[in-house]
Design an enzyme around this catalytic site. Structure first.
Site, mmCIF file in Angstrom:
data_model
loop_
_atom_site.group_PDB
_atom_site.id
_atom_site.type_symbol
_atom_site.label_atom_id
_atom_site.label_comp_id
_atom_site.label_asym_id
_atom_site.label_seq_id
_atom_site.Cartn_x
_atom_site.Cartn_y
_atom_site.Cartn_z
ATOM 1 N N GLU A 156 5.099 -1.865 -12.712
ATOM 2 C CA GLU A 156 6.527 -2.197 -12.678
ATOM 3 C C GLU A 156 7.419 -0.975 -12.852
ATOM 4 O O GLU A 156 8.415 -0.993 -13.563
ATOM 5 C CB GLU A 156 6.846 -3.263 -13.738
ATOM 6 N N GLY B 177 4.940 1.296 -3.945
ATOM 7 C CA GLY B 177 4.638 0.797 -5.272
ATOM 8 C C GLY B 177 5.916 0.595 -6.058
ATOM 9 O O GLY B 177 6.508 -0.483 -6.072
ATOM 10 N N SER B 178 6.402 1.664 -6.683
ATOM 11 C CA SER B 178 7.624 1.571 -7.480
ATOM 12 C C SER B 178 8.876 1.400 -6.615
ATOM 13 O O SER B 178 9.909 0.944 -7.110
ATOM 14 C CB SER B 178 7.771 2.823 -8.349
ATOM 15 N N PRO C 106 0.800 -1.233 0.000
ATOM 16 C CA PRO C 106 0.000 0.000 0.000
ATOM 17 C C PRO C 106 0.830 1.280 0.000
ATOM 18 O O PRO C 106 0.450 2.266 -0.623
ATOM 19 C CB PRO C 106 -0.842 -0.132 1.272
#
Length: 386
Positions: free
Chosen positions: A369, A137-138, A134
């Site tokens: 990604e 991310g990257s 959460p």
């Protein structure tokens, strides 16, 4: 329209491309709208048909029962053709390759056989790669899911989100840290069975596009994993993940090249038939120039992807080239799908054609990604270091 390749393909490559192209045209494209409308259901019947043709395990080494297509050049060619049919379904059909990649990069021979062999054959299970959290991310180095050593087991605690295939996956490669605060130095990979006590999956997340792949949160509540299910040594997970991303970003570039071609094919065909002011709109300069831009971008996405894949297959470090392929491919796909909607006008805005769906699908590739900003950072760092 297939693009002529700048490099001569082998007979085996041509056969795989033909197989993927035919499956995309006869099986994938006709299902694209219905799968999108379903919202949170993967087309498992289509998955089984693809498995029967070898399209879900072609990237698994032959010694573990797969198709033995381990070169990224051929994998990218196949990915492009499948995603010309539909990028969401195409990415679904090859998704077990993302589970396989860290197993191949970090696993022992026994682990590779144990976890890759079941992915082959006519009825393989779906699998998942669990990295995103959460708050991370990257930034994969900053993951907080904890792996605490307890005798001959590890206890995993944490939460993952946006995990592709999570509602269906039978096994997960879970990335956790054995040393909170150490960032990449603590990241370690584990293979976790779906039925392990403490592992649970949340409801499907509703998405803007690429709905063929269903995403969900994964919760790890004191999940005990045998030490023998750890991939590589403690702290090696981040390096394995980055190698996985180098390859997967190239494949994303290939997916985007296929989507660019699909958008171009639709827009060009419509422009030839649609008449305004007494002539087909393809003869209007604004439309003709837009189609030219689409064709240029489709070709660029294909060529950059193939360059990165061929360098990867030579054993070279391709982090910057992979980032370039993903960055250019994803942004070109956004342009091409926007241009298709623009060319079709009101018809493109409606659900009569797939253009509006493809526009929604394309956005994901600028995010997953590593966002486009992350790819630019990777490329700029490579320039600074050169």
């Amino acid at each position: 329209m297939p693009l002529p390749d700048a490099w001569e393909l082998t007979a085996e490559q041509r056969e795989f491309v033909r197989l993927a192209r035919d499956f995309a045209a006869t099986e994938i494209r006709p299902r694209a709208r219905a799968v999108d409308d379903a919202g949170t259901e993967s087309p498992l019947d289509l998955w089984k048909r693809a498995a029967a043709t070898g399209l879900t395990d072609f990237m698994i080494p032959a010694e573990h029962g797969g198709g033995g297509v381990t070169d990224l050049t051929t994998q990218a060619l196949v990915q492009e053709e499948l995603c010309h049919g539909d990028i969401g379904i195409g990415n679904l059909l090859t998704s077990n390759g993302f589970f396989a990649a860290p197993v191949l990069a970090l696993g022992t021979d026994e682990q590779k056989e144990r976890w890759l062999r079941p992915l082959t054959g006519p009825e393989p299970p779906l699998t998942a790669l669990a990295v995103t959290e959460p708050d991370h991310g990257s930034d994969a180095a900053g993951i907080r899911t904890r792996a605490l050593r307890d005798g001959d087991h590890y206890v995993l605690t944490g939460q993952k989100t946006w995990i592709s295939n999570a509602p269906y996956a039978r096994r997960f490669v879970v990335f956790a840290t054995v040393d909170p605060g150490s960032r990449s130095r603590g990241v370690t990979a584990f293979v976790v069975d779906r039925d392990t006590p403490g592992l649970s999956v949340g409801p499907p997340l509703r998405k803007m596009g690429q709905r063929a792949i269903v995403n969900a949160e994964v919760f790890l509540d004191d999940v005990r994993v045998p030490a023998g299910d750890r991939l590589g040594a403690e702290g090696q997970g981040f390096a394995g993940l980055m190698r996985t991303f180098d390859a997967s970003r190239i494949l994303i570039g290939a997916s985007c090249a296929g989507l660019c071609r699909a958008a171009l094919d639709l827009a060009a065909a419509y422009a030839r038939e649609r008449v305004q002011f007494g002539v087909p709109i393809i003869e209007h300069q604004a439309v003709a120039f837009r189609l030219a831009d689409m064709a240029t971008r489709a070709d660029t996405a294909h060529l950059l992807t193939q360059r990165a894949a061929r360098l990867h297959d030579r054993g070279l470090r391709v982090t910057a080239e992979a980032a370039t392929a993903k960055l250019v491919g994803s942004e070109n796909a956004m342009f091409a799908t926007w241009a298709a909607v623009q060319t079709l006008g009101g018809a493109g805005y409606s659900q009569e054609f797939l253009a509006e769906k493809w526009l929604r699908d394309a956005k994901l590739e600028e995010i997953e990604e590593g966002t486009s900003d992350i790819q630019r950072l990777v490329i700029s760092r490579a320039l600074a270091a050169s």
